[in-house]
Design a protein around this motif. Sequence first.
Motif, mmCIF file in Angstrom:
data_model
loop_
_atom_site.group_PDB
_atom_site.id
_atom_site.type_symbol
_atom_site.label_atom_id
_atom_site.label_comp_id
_atom_site.label_asym_id
_atom_site.label_seq_id
_atom_site.Cartn_x
_atom_site.Cartn_y
_atom_site.Cartn_z
ATOM 1 N N ILE A 57 -113.364 10.580 89.353
ATOM 2 C CA ILE A 57 -114.187 10.769 90.552
ATOM 3 C C ILE A 57 -113.502 11.761 91.497
ATOM 4 N N LEU A 58 -112.181 11.624 91.673
ATOM 5 C CA LEU A 58 -111.445 12.561 92.533
ATOM 6 C C LEU A 58 -111.470 13.977 91.958
ATOM 7 N N LEU A 59 -111.365 14.106 90.633
ATOM 8 C CA LEU A 59 -111.454 15.427 90.011
ATOM 9 C C LEU A 59 -112.835 16.046 90.199
ATOM 10 N N LEU A 60 -113.875 15.234 90.070
ATOM 11 C CA LEU A 60 -115.233 15.722 90.289
ATOM 12 C C LEU A 60 -115.398 16.198 91.735
ATOM 13 N N LYS A 61 -114.882 15.415 92.673
ATOM 14 C CA LYS A 61 -114.938 15.800 94.087
ATOM 15 C C LYS A 61 -114.157 17.098 94.320
ATOM 16 N N TYR A 62 -113.006 17.223 93.661
ATOM 17 C CA TYR A 62 -112.199 18.445 93.762
ATOM 18 C C TYR A 62 -112.990 19.656 93.268
ATOM 19 N N PHE A 63 -113.612 19.542 92.090
ATOM 20 C CA PHE A 63 -114.354 20.674 91.534
ATOM 21 C C PHE A 63 -115.554 21.053 92.406
ATOM 22 N N ILE A 64 -116.244 20.069 92.950
ATOM 23 C CA ILE A 64 -117.372 20.362 93.835
ATOM 24 C C ILE A 64 -116.884 21.069 95.099
ATOM 25 N N THR A 65 -115.795 20.564 95.674
ATOM 26 C CA THR A 65 -115.226 21.199 96.866
ATOM 27 C C THR A 65 -114.765 22.620 96.553
ATOM 28 N N LEU A 66 -114.145 22.801 95.399
ATOM 29 C CA LEU A 66 -113.686 24.137 95.008
ATOM 30 C C LEU A 66 -114.862 25.106 94.881
ATOM 31 N N ILE A 67 -115.943 24.668 94.272
ATOM 32 C CA ILE A 67 -117.127 25.529 94.129
ATOM 33 C C ILE A 67 -117.683 25.895 95.504
ATOM 34 N N VAL A 68 -117.751 24.918 96.407
ATOM 35 C CA VAL A 68 -118.245 25.185 97.767
ATOM 36 C C VAL A 68 -117.328 26.196 98.464
ATOM 37 N N GLU A 69 -116.016 26.017 98.329
ATOM 38 C CA GLU A 69 -115.061 26.935 98.960
ATOM 39 C C GLU A 69 -115.172 28.342 98.379
ATOM 40 N N ILE A 70 -115.385 28.440 97.075
ATOM 41 C CA ILE A 70 -115.539 29.753 96.436
ATOM 42 C C ILE A 70 -116.794 30.443 96.948
ATOM 43 N N VAL A 71 -117.884 29.719 97.079
ATOM 44 C CA VAL A 71 -119.134 30.304 97.580
ATOM 45 C C VAL A 71 -118.957 30.768 99.026
ATOM 46 N N LYS A 72 -118.360 29.912 99.863
ATOM 47 C CA LYS A 72 -118.133 30.291 101.269
ATOM 48 C C LYS A 72 -117.246 31.535 101.371
ATOM 49 N N ALA A 73 -116.178 31.572 100.574
ATOM 50 C CA ALA A 73 -115.272 32.725 100.618
ATOM 51 C C ALA A 73 -115.951 33.981 100.089
ATOM 52 N N ASN A 74 -116.809 33.836 99.073
ATOM 53 C CA ASN A 74 -117.559 34.990 98.567
ATOM 54 C C ASN A 74 -118.430 35.593 99.655
ATOM 55 N N ILE A 75 -119.085 34.742 100.412
ATOM 56 C CA ILE A 75 -119.939 35.224 101.502
ATOM 57 C C ILE A 75 -119.099 35.931 102.561
ATOM 58 N N GLN A 76 -117.958 35.329 102.921
ATOM 59 C CA GLN A 76 -117.079 35.945 103.926
ATOM 60 C C GLN A 76 -116.564 37.305 103.462
ATOM 61 N N VAL A 77 -116.135 37.397 102.207
ATOM 62 C CA VAL A 77 -115.624 38.664 101.681
ATOM 63 C C VAL A 77 -116.751 39.693 101.575
ATOM 64 N N ALA A 78 -117.942 39.267 101.187
ATOM 65 C CA ALA A 78 -119.079 40.190 101.113
ATOM 66 C C ALA A 78 -119.400 40.763 102.489
ATOM 67 N N ILE A 79 -119.357 39.920 103.517
ATOM 68 C CA ILE A 79 -119.595 40.398 104.891
ATOM 69 C C ILE A 79 -118.538 41.419 105.287
ATOM 70 N N ILE A 80 -117.280 41.145 104.939
ATOM 71 C CA ILE A 80 -116.191 42.079 105.271
ATOM 72 C C ILE A 80 -116.378 43.401 104.544
ATOM 73 N N VAL A 81 -116.683 43.334 103.252
ATOM 74 C CA VAL A 81 -116.813 44.549 102.452
ATOM 75 C C VAL A 81 -118.020 45.370 102.882
ATOM 76 N N LEU A 82 -119.118 44.717 103.240
ATOM 77 C CA LEU A 82 -120.335 45.428 103.620
ATOM 78 C C LEU A 82 -120.317 45.902 105.074
ATOM 79 N N SER A 83 -119.355 45.431 105.837
ATOM 80 C CA SER A 83 -119.241 45.846 107.229
ATOM 81 C C SER A 83 -118.767 47.294 107.305
ATOM 82 N N PRO A 84 -119.336 48.096 108.210
ATOM 83 C CA PRO A 84 -118.929 49.504 108.316
ATOM 84 C C PRO A 84 -117.472 49.677 108.762
ATOM 85 N N ARG A 85 -116.936 48.700 109.510
ATOM 86 C CA ARG A 85 -115.565 48.819 110.040
ATOM 87 C C ARG A 85 -114.504 48.322 109.066
#
Length: 168
Positions: free
Chosen positions: A69-97
């Motif tokens: 159960i803890l491993l499942l929770k870890y993997f779900i949290t990891l996927i959520v963190e990866i998605v959030k970080a992808n969005i943050q990095v995409a915003i940085i990369v697409l930003s003109p500055r």
Amino acid sequence: MKKSRFKKQNILKKYLFGFLLLVFWFFVSGSLDFQHLLVGLISVLGIILFSYDLINDIDLRFLNFKSLILLLKYFITLIVEIVKANIQVAIIVLSPRLNISPGIIKFNTKIKNDFLKMMFANSITLTPGTLTINIEDDECTVHFLTKKHAESVSNWEIEKQLKKLEEI
């Protein structure tokens, strides 16, 4: 008597590890035809043969309901963190500055188990905007893209979840 039990545990670890790798292969490949099955089996056999020492170091106490159960929770949290970080990095990369402030941070992890430290380091590397450079004893060295990434890594929910898994 103990050697026989130890040998049986190592064989069980290999079969379990191989089965999990094969399930992962089927999930990733998305096909169950003969060619994919053959490539998956050959890959799994190669991984088992070449990572013999790593497989023997896996602690079987993680094979209980609470740890799964803890491993499942870890993997779900990891996927959520990866998605959030992808969005943050995409915003940085697409930003003109290109608003980045790269750097390196060193911090101590509370995780003592080497296998869980490896999982933690790989979790950091899998998350866009961060890269684990080194782990020596309890000290982690991580490269980050922005200061926000650096602050989040040193006090990360993933580490807390892996620490809970270590305490089982």
